[in-house]
Design a protein around this motif. Structure first.
Motif, PDB file in Angstrom:
ATOM      1  N   ARG A 117     -16.691  16.345  -5.809  1.00  0.00           N
ATOM      2  CA  ARG A 117     -18.012  15.731  -5.937  1.00  0.00           C
ATOM      3  C   ARG A 117     -19.111  16.777  -5.804  1.00  0.00           C
ATOM      4  NH1 ARG A 117     -22.237  14.656  -3.137  1.00  0.00           N
ATOM      5  NH2 ARG A 117     -21.301  15.545  -1.266  1.00  0.00           N
ATOM      6  N   ASN A 121     -19.138  16.002  -9.933  1.00  0.00           N
ATOM      7  CA  ASN A 121     -19.851  14.757  -9.636  1.00  0.00           C
ATOM      8  C   ASN A 121     -18.871  13.736  -9.072  1.00  0.00           C
ATOM      9  OD1 ASN A 121     -18.423  13.662 -11.803  1.00  0.00           O
ATOM     10  ND2 ASN A 121     -20.137  13.853 -13.232  1.00  0.00           N
ATOM     11  N   SER A 122     -19.370  12.547  -8.787  1.00  0.00           N
ATOM     12  CA  SER A 122     -18.548  11.517  -8.138  1.00  0.00           C
ATOM     13  C   SER A 122     -17.405  11.045  -9.021  1.00  0.00           C
ATOM     14  CB  SER A 122     -19.434  10.324  -7.747  1.00  0.00           C
ATOM     15  OG  SER A 122     -20.416  10.712  -6.823  1.00  0.00           O
ATOM     16  N   ASN A 123     -17.588  11.051 -10.344  1.00  0.00           N
ATOM     17  CA  ASN A 123     -16.521  10.614 -11.242  1.00  0.00           C
ATOM     18  C   ASN A 123     -15.319  11.555 -11.184  1.00  0.00           C
ATOM     19  OD1 ASN A 123     -17.999   8.404 -12.150  1.00  0.00           O
ATOM     20  ND2 ASN A 123     -18.978   9.569 -13.798  1.00  0.00           N
ATOM     21  N   ARG A 125     -14.572  13.441  -8.636  1.00  0.00           N
ATOM     22  CA  ARG A 125     -13.974  13.205  -7.316  1.00  0.00           C
ATOM     23  C   ARG A 125     -13.052  11.996  -7.349  1.00  0.00           C
ATOM     24  NH1 ARG A 125     -17.281  11.549  -1.780  1.00  0.00           N
ATOM     25  NH2 ARG A 125     -15.462  11.309  -0.437  1.00  0.00           N
ATOM     26  N   ASN A 436     -18.632  22.321 -16.721  1.00  0.00           N
ATOM     27  CA  ASN A 436     -19.438  21.187 -16.273  1.00  0.00           C
ATOM     28  C   ASN A 436     -18.561  19.993 -15.931  1.00  0.00           C
ATOM     29  OD1 ASN A 436     -18.744  19.945 -18.704  1.00  0.00           O
ATOM     30  ND2 ASN A 436     -20.644  20.519 -19.726  1.00  0.00           N
ATOM     31  N   SER A 437     -19.174  18.941 -15.445  1.00  0.00           N
ATOM     32  CA  SER A 437     -18.432  17.776 -14.970  1.00  0.00           C
ATOM     33  C   SER A 437     -17.710  17.051 -16.110  1.00  0.00           C
ATOM     34  CB  SER A 437     -19.374  16.817 -14.246  1.00  0.00           C
ATOM     35  OG  SER A 437     -20.440  16.417 -15.084  1.00  0.00           O
ATOM     36  N   ASN A 534     -22.697  24.768 -17.545  1.00  0.00           N
ATOM     37  CA  ASN A 534     -23.512  25.028 -16.357  1.00  0.00           C
ATOM     38  C   ASN A 534     -24.119  26.433 -16.406  1.00  0.00           C
ATOM     39  OD1 ASN A 534     -23.015  22.559 -15.175  1.00  0.00           O
ATOM     40  ND2 ASN A 534     -21.274  23.289 -13.971  1.00  0.00           N
TER      41      ASN A 534
END
Length: 591
Positions: A117, A121-123, A125, A436-437, A534
């Motif tokens: 996370r 990001n949270s996804n 994670r 990136n995420s 990023n």
């Protein structure tokens, strides 16, 4: 040889091990000075755990009953090539100490997947957490099945009868006592594991006339095979698959596994955590080597009368318990001590898995969905319910394990489904700042699906008989005239046609983690390139391994240090207050 079963003294020894494990859970739940009634105590032991119990716990966690029964069977059936996996363990420990552990320790996170996370990001994670849970739900049933199979062999009790009983003991002390109960029962069970293996190994060697005689018989039987240098990736075991391929499997198992990180962060300093990792490496090296040598002793004992061919056992994974009961069954309490060691290895792996799943589900799935803080009492109750429910699920999945092939291959094949994607996600985060995420998310999903398809397809092909791994030759000339050899046992094994089976199904299972990691990184990099990479200067250095810091561009002054969740901040604040207001406990406990 006559079949020998447990006597009353064996049951007393075995029952004593289960009772002592349960009492440890009761002690830490109700009588310890610091009870397990907060998430910090339940999951991290208040960061006052000593190196000895943590080291023993780590050893026990990764040497399950799969190793105790599967490795001797592997040596007996296919030879000693797999023994060289111990060479990669030292490199894995060095990698963990230098590359991965400093980042996790600096961030002081409760769940390993909190890093995903902070870095993405949270996804991402959530993806990592789901992959880990799938991994443990595939692994724990195999861990449970192994000792049940062995116990059935030495007692005659149906394995589906003993499985729920023993698992209830494990679920009981894990639910009540938290990580402290898990760690200290692991320490007890590791000692039992070593004692059981050593006694059987020493007695078997003495009975045969010494180490030299064991080596001679195995050399004549073509069991000694350490340096198959063939580069063909479809050969099940070569020097390259067991050293290079297994390096990535162990790295995923130890470096980014919630169980390892959770225990290392329960120590008071990075230095102590690093020492513990190397103690773990030495312990794993020794117990794996002892298990492999035990396989040589078993072959030397049955070199002229293979018990699988005579029908004395149904699967080669029953070789070790059969060996124990036939040569030591007349020695009081020794079979019970051995089975205590096998069950100890299984219970420690199961309890570690349950405690880790509990932490991941609660910290990564349940807590983020609440808009208001969860009280410590409620959190403790929720975590105990999670342990009980997941444990019951794992027991029910044991019925599917019976239909798999050799335990070592089945275990590592299923672990490879998720190991590669997890290792790829964390490696991208630590080494490649421009990922990136979106790239991490798609890379992780693609890797899991691909390796899952390969692993399940391979297992299905083996069940159909499309893939047959040719074992080493066996002999039944010394069985005697009264032994009837089943017809199928006398038929020679025929290796599968390499040209007729899909190529990916024929790749050695030890390469699955490496394949999964590379797919995750490559797909993640491609997706990142076509989206929005990023800016490396905006990724905080605390999220990147210190190994690459010298090659990175200067960090931007606008780059913010990654933030922990408010819950983790609260935990750390309470821990600091506790240590400040009570100097008597400011020094970590050591043993």
């Amino acid at each position: 040889m006559a079949v020998v079963y447990f006597d009353w003294l064996d049951y007393v020894v075995f029952g004593g091990m289960l009772l002592l494990s349960a009492l440890i859970g009761v002690y830490f739940a109700f009588f310890a000075q610091k009870k397990q009634n907060t998430t910090s105590e339940y999951l991290m032991g208040g960061k006052t755990m000593g190196m000895f119990p943590i080291s023993m716990s780590l050893i026990a966690s990764y040497i399950s009953g799969i190793s105790l029964l599967g490795l001797p069977a592997e040596m007996y059936t296919f030879g000693t090539q797999l023994w060289t996996i111990v060479l990669s363990e030292w490199a894995v420990s060095l990698t963990i100490a230098i590359v991965y552990l400093p980042v996790f320790y600096k961030l002081q996170i409760t769940s390993t997947y909190e890093y995903l996370r902070m870095r993405f990001n949270s996804n991402v994670r959530l993806l990592g957490s789901i992959i880990f849970i799938i991994k443990m739900l595939l692994y724990i049933p195999i861990v449970i099945y192994v000792p049940a199979l062995a116990f059935s062999q030495v007692t005659g009790v149906n394995l589906h009868m003993i499985t729920p009983i023993v698992c209830l003991v494990c679920i009981f002390y894990t639910t009540l006592g938290g990580i402290k109960a898990v760690v200290w029962t692991d320490a007890l069970q590791t000692i039992m594991m070593y004692i059981g293996v050593l006694i059987v190994l020493v007695y078997g060697t003495w009975r045969l006339g010494g180490v030299g005689e064991v080596i001679r018989i195995n050399k004549e039987g073509d069991r000694l095979d350490f340096f198959n240098m063939d580069l063909d990736p479809t050969i099940r075991h070569t020097f390259w698959t067991t050293v290079f391929g297994n390096y990535f499997g162990w790295l995923s198992l130890c470096a980014v596994n919630q169980a390892t990180v959770q225990r290392c962060l329960a120590l008071s300093s990075l230095r102590r955590a690093r020492i513990t990792i190397f103690i773990m490496a030495a312990g794993i090296f020794s117990i794996v080597s002892l298990c492999c040598y035990t396989g040589l002793v078993i072959y030397a004992t049955f070199a002229k009368c293979d018990p699988l061919s005579t029908g004395a056992i149904r699967k080669n994974d029953q070789l070790l318990p059969y060996f124990v009961m036939t040569i030591t069954g007349s020695i009081p309490a020794l079979p019970g001590l051995f089975m205590s060691g096998v069950f100890s290895a299984a219970l420690s792996s199961m309890s570690t898995g349950l405690n880790s799943i509990c932490g991941v589900i609660f910290e990564d799935m349940i807590r983020p969905t609440y808009n208001k803080p969860i009280s410590e009492r409620t959190a403790s109750l929720i975590m105990k319910i999670i342990v009980a429910v997941v444990g019951a699920m794992c027991v029910s999945l044991v019925f599917l394990v019976e239909h798999m092939g050799a335990l070592i291959q089945a275990g590592k094949s299923l672990a490879g489904i998720t190991a590669g994607s997890l290792l790829g996600l964390f490696t991208m985060g630590l080494f490649i700042p421009w990922i990136n995420s979106t790239g991490a998310l798609i890379g992780g999903i693609s890797s899991t699906l691909l390796v899952g398809w390969i692993s399940i397809g391979t297992q299905a092909a083996m069940m159909r008989g499309d893939i047959i791994v040719v074992p080493k030759p066996v002999d039944v000339s010394g069985c005697g005239e009264n032994i009837t050899i089943p017809f199928m046992a006398t038929q020679p094994s025929v290796e599968f046609d390499r040209s007729g089976t899909f190529f990916l199904y024929r790749i050695s299972y030890l390469y699955y983690t490496f394949i999964g990691m590379m797919v995750c990184i490559i797909v993640g990099s491609i997706v990142t390139y076509f989206t929005e990479p990023n800016d490396p200067t905006m990724v905080h250095r605390d999220l990147l391994t210190p190994v690459i810091h010298r090659w990175l561009p200067p960090q931007s002054v606008h780059c913010r240090r990654p933030r922990l969740t408010q819950h983790t901040v609260d935990l750390q604040s309470r821990e600091l207050d506790r240590l400040t207001t009570n100097p008597a406990i400011s020094k970590p406990i050591s043993y």
